[in-house]
Motif scaffolding. Structure first.
Motif, PDB file in Angstrom:
ATOM      1  N   TRP A  36       0.851  -1.174   0.000  1.00 50.29           N
ATOM      2  CA  TRP A  36       0.000   0.000   0.000  1.00 50.29           C
ATOM      3  C   TRP A  36       0.894   1.233   0.000  1.00 50.29           C
ATOM      4  O   TRP A  36       1.864   1.306   0.765  1.00 50.29           O
ATOM      5  CB  TRP A  36      -0.917   0.024   1.215  1.00 50.29           C
ATOM      6  CG  TRP A  36      -2.023  -0.975   1.146  1.00 50.29           C
ATOM      7  CD1 TRP A  36      -2.014  -2.256   1.614  1.00 50.29           C
ATOM      8  CD2 TRP A  36      -3.321  -0.769   0.576  1.00 50.29           C
ATOM      9  NE1 TRP A  36      -3.220  -2.861   1.362  1.00 50.29           N
ATOM     10  CE2 TRP A  36      -4.045  -1.969   0.730  1.00 50.29           C
ATOM     11  CE3 TRP A  36      -3.946   0.302  -0.052  1.00 50.29           C
ATOM     12  CZ2 TRP A  36      -5.354  -2.124   0.277  1.00 50.29           C
ATOM     13  CZ3 TRP A  36      -5.242   0.159  -0.495  1.00 50.29           C
ATOM     14  CH2 TRP A  36      -5.941  -1.035  -0.333  1.00 50.29           C
ATOM     15  N   PHE A  37       0.523   2.186  -0.830  1.00 49.22           N
ATOM     16  CA  PHE A  37       1.205   3.470  -0.922  1.00 49.22           C
ATOM     17  C   PHE A  37       0.175   4.564  -0.690  1.00 49.22           C
ATOM     18  O   PHE A  37      -1.027   4.336  -0.797  1.00 49.22           O
ATOM     19  CB  PHE A  37       1.827   3.655  -2.315  1.00 49.22           C
ATOM     20  CG  PHE A  37       2.957   2.715  -2.612  1.00 49.22           C
ATOM     21  CD1 PHE A  37       2.707   1.402  -2.978  1.00 49.22           C
ATOM     22  CD2 PHE A  37       4.275   3.134  -2.528  1.00 49.22           C
ATOM     23  CE1 PHE A  37       3.746   0.516  -3.244  1.00 49.22           C
ATOM     24  CE2 PHE A  37       5.325   2.267  -2.795  1.00 49.22           C
ATOM     25  CZ  PHE A  37       5.056   0.953  -3.162  1.00 49.22           C
ATOM     26  N   ARG A  38       0.658   5.744  -0.415  1.00 47.12           N
ATOM     27  CA  ARG A  38      -0.245   6.887  -0.317  1.00 47.12           C
ATOM     28  C   ARG A  38       0.463   8.133  -0.819  1.00 47.12           C
ATOM     29  O   ARG A  38       1.682   8.217  -0.790  1.00 47.12           O
ATOM     30  CB  ARG A  38      -0.739   7.081   1.109  1.00 47.12           C
ATOM     31  CG  ARG A  38       0.316   7.545   2.111  1.00 47.12           C
ATOM     32  CD  ARG A  38      -0.280   7.612   3.506  1.00 47.12           C
ATOM     33  NE  ARG A  38       0.696   8.046   4.491  1.00 47.12           N
ATOM     34  CZ  ARG A  38       0.459   8.082   5.795  1.00 47.12           C
ATOM     35  NH1 ARG A  38      -0.713   7.700   6.283  1.00 47.12           N
ATOM     36  NH2 ARG A  38       1.401   8.504   6.627  1.00 47.12           N
ATOM     37  N   GLN A  39      -0.360   9.072  -1.270  1.00 47.90           N
ATOM     38  CA  GLN A  39       0.164  10.345  -1.738  1.00 47.90           C
ATOM     39  C   GLN A  39      -0.717  11.453  -1.203  1.00 47.90           C
ATOM     40  O   GLN A  39      -1.901  11.543  -1.558  1.00 47.90           O
ATOM     41  CB  GLN A  39       0.234  10.397  -3.261  1.00 47.90           C
ATOM     42  CG  GLN A  39       0.929  11.643  -3.786  1.00 47.90           C
ATOM     43  CD  GLN A  39       1.284  11.547  -5.247  1.00 47.90           C
ATOM     44  OE1 GLN A  39       0.724  10.739  -5.986  1.00 47.90           O
ATOM     45  NE2 GLN A  39       2.229  12.359  -5.682  1.00 47.90           N
ATOM     46  N   LYS A  43       2.798  16.256  -1.841  1.00 49.56           N
ATOM     47  CA  LYS A  43       3.882  15.377  -1.388  1.00 49.56           C
ATOM     48  C   LYS A  43       4.087  14.237  -2.370  1.00 49.56           C
ATOM     49  O   LYS A  43       3.220  13.923  -3.181  1.00 49.56           O
ATOM     50  CB  LYS A  43       3.576  14.824  -0.002  1.00 49.56           C
ATOM     51  CG  LYS A  43       3.517  15.885   1.086  1.00 49.56           C
ATOM     52  CD  LYS A  43       3.372  15.247   2.447  1.00 49.56           C
ATOM     53  CE  LYS A  43       3.376  16.290   3.546  1.00 49.56           C
ATOM     54  NZ  LYS A  43       3.251  15.671   4.897  1.00 49.56           N
ATOM     55  N   GLU A  44       5.244  13.610  -2.274  1.00 49.75           N
ATOM     56  CA  GLU A  44       5.529  12.457  -3.112  1.00 49.75           C
ATOM     57  C   GLU A  44       4.799  11.225  -2.575  1.00 49.75           C
ATOM     58  O   GLU A  44       4.477  11.134  -1.398  1.00 49.75           O
ATOM     59  CB  GLU A  44       7.040  12.198  -3.145  1.00 49.75           C
ATOM     60  CG  GLU A  44       7.834  13.293  -3.831  1.00 49.75           C
ATOM     61  CD  GLU A  44       9.291  12.926  -3.981  1.00 49.75           C
ATOM     62  OE1 GLU A  44      10.030  13.698  -4.617  1.00 49.75           O
ATOM     63  OE2 GLU A  44       9.704  11.874  -3.451  1.00 49.75           O
ATOM     64  N   ARG A  45       4.575  10.281  -3.476  1.00 49.02           N
ATOM     65  CA  ARG A  45       3.973   9.026  -3.065  1.00 49.02           C
ATOM     66  C   ARG A  45       4.945   8.268  -2.168  1.00 49.02           C
ATOM     67  O   ARG A  45       6.152   8.231  -2.435  1.00 49.02           O
ATOM     68  CB  ARG A  45       3.640   8.186  -4.299  1.00 49.02           C
ATOM     69  CG  ARG A  45       2.925   6.885  -4.007  1.00 49.02           C
ATOM     70  CD  ARG A  45       2.458   6.245  -5.294  1.00 49.02           C
ATOM     71  NE  ARG A  45       3.576   5.997  -6.196  1.00 49.02           N
ATOM     72  CZ  ARG A  45       3.443   5.641  -7.472  1.00 49.02           C
ATOM     73  NH1 ARG A  45       2.239   5.510  -7.993  1.00 49.02           N
ATOM     74  NH2 ARG A  45       4.508   5.435  -8.218  1.00 49.02           N
ATOM     75  N   ASP A  90      -2.859  11.512   7.976  1.00 52.91           N
ATOM     76  CA  ASP A  90      -3.104  10.324   7.146  1.00 52.91           C
ATOM     77  C   ASP A  90      -3.946  10.649   5.918  1.00 52.91           C
ATOM     78  O   ASP A  90      -4.191   9.768   5.088  1.00 52.91           O
ATOM     79  CB  ASP A  90      -3.796   9.242   7.967  1.00 52.91           C
ATOM     80  CG  ASP A  90      -2.933   8.717   9.096  1.00 52.91           C
ATOM     81  OD1 ASP A  90      -3.463   8.578  10.229  1.00 52.91           O
ATOM     82  OD2 ASP A  90      -1.744   8.442   8.853  1.00 52.91           O
ATOM     83  N   THR A  91      -4.389  11.880   5.800  1.00 53.07           N
ATOM     84  CA  THR A  91      -5.177  12.279   4.637  1.00 53.07           C
ATOM     85  C   THR A  91      -4.334  12.148   3.371  1.00 53.07           C
ATOM     86  O   THR A  91      -3.249  12.723   3.270  1.00 53.07           O
ATOM     87  CB  THR A  91      -5.675  13.725   4.788  1.00 53.07           C
ATOM     88  OG1 THR A  91      -6.605  13.780   5.866  1.00 53.07           O
ATOM     89  CG2 THR A  91      -6.356  14.198   3.510  1.00 53.07           C
ATOM     90  N   ALA A  92      -4.833  11.375   2.419  1.00 49.70           N
ATOM     91  CA  ALA A  92      -4.073  11.098   1.190  1.00 49.70           C
ATOM     92  C   ALA A  92      -4.932  10.233   0.268  1.00 49.70           C
ATOM     93  O   ALA A  92      -5.973   9.723   0.671  1.00 49.70           O
ATOM     94  CB  ALA A  92      -2.779  10.367   1.513  1.00 49.70           C
ATOM     95  N   VAL A  93      -4.438  10.078  -0.955  1.00 48.47           N
ATOM     96  CA  VAL A  93      -4.969   9.048  -1.835  1.00 48.47           C
ATOM     97  C   VAL A  93      -4.145   7.785  -1.593  1.00 48.47           C
ATOM     98  O   VAL A  93      -2.912   7.839  -1.613  1.00 48.47           O
ATOM     99  CB  VAL A  93      -4.891   9.471  -3.314  1.00 48.47           C
ATOM    100  CG1 VAL A  93      -5.405   8.345  -4.212  1.00 48.47           C
ATOM    101  CG2 VAL A  93      -5.689  10.748  -3.546  1.00 48.47           C
TER     102      VAL A  93
END
Length: 124
Positions: A36-39, A43-45, A90-93
């Motif tokens: 799992w990744f987030r962006q 910011k960078e992923r 933690d807000t991100a895609v």
């Protein structure tokens, strides 16, 4: 060709929980690591969690260690990310990905299949 589809994102208050799902179609997670990744905006992923193909190795970024749990259900061909004690940071895609390898790494290079992402927004 393998396709990944994330679901479960949404709006949650700080301190709350969400579980993200990543459903695989036209292929499986068998014999491959998943992650799992987030962006976040501007910011960078970043890689936040990965699981080796066997499950023997699981890694978490320090930012989510102790709060997030990665898992995989082979019967459902679905991977999960359980997220607890969420904060506004933690807000991100959030994206799931499947690796070319069996080994678990948090860098994006070996991951060749990606979902479209699901938005997680944590309000204060």
């Amino acid at each position: 060709q393998l396709q990944l589809a994330e679901s479960g994102g949404g709006l949650v208050q700080a301190g709350g929980s969400l579980t993200l799902a990543c459903a695989a179609s036209s292929g499986t997670f068998d014999n491959y690591a998943i992650a799992w990744f987030r962006q976040a905006p501007g910011k960078e992923r970043e890689g936040i969690s990965c699981r080796s193909s066997s499950g023997a190795t699981i890694q978490y970024d320090d930012s989510v260690q102790g709060r997030f749990t990665i898992s995989r259900d082979d019967a459902k061909n679905t991977a999960y990310l359980q997220m607890n004690t969420l904060s506004t940071e933690d807000t991100a895609v959030y994206y799931c990905a499947r690796s070319l390898w069996t080994l678990c790494v948090l860098s994006s290079e070996p991951y060749n299949y990606w979902g479209q992402g699901t938005q997680v927004t944590v309000s204060s």
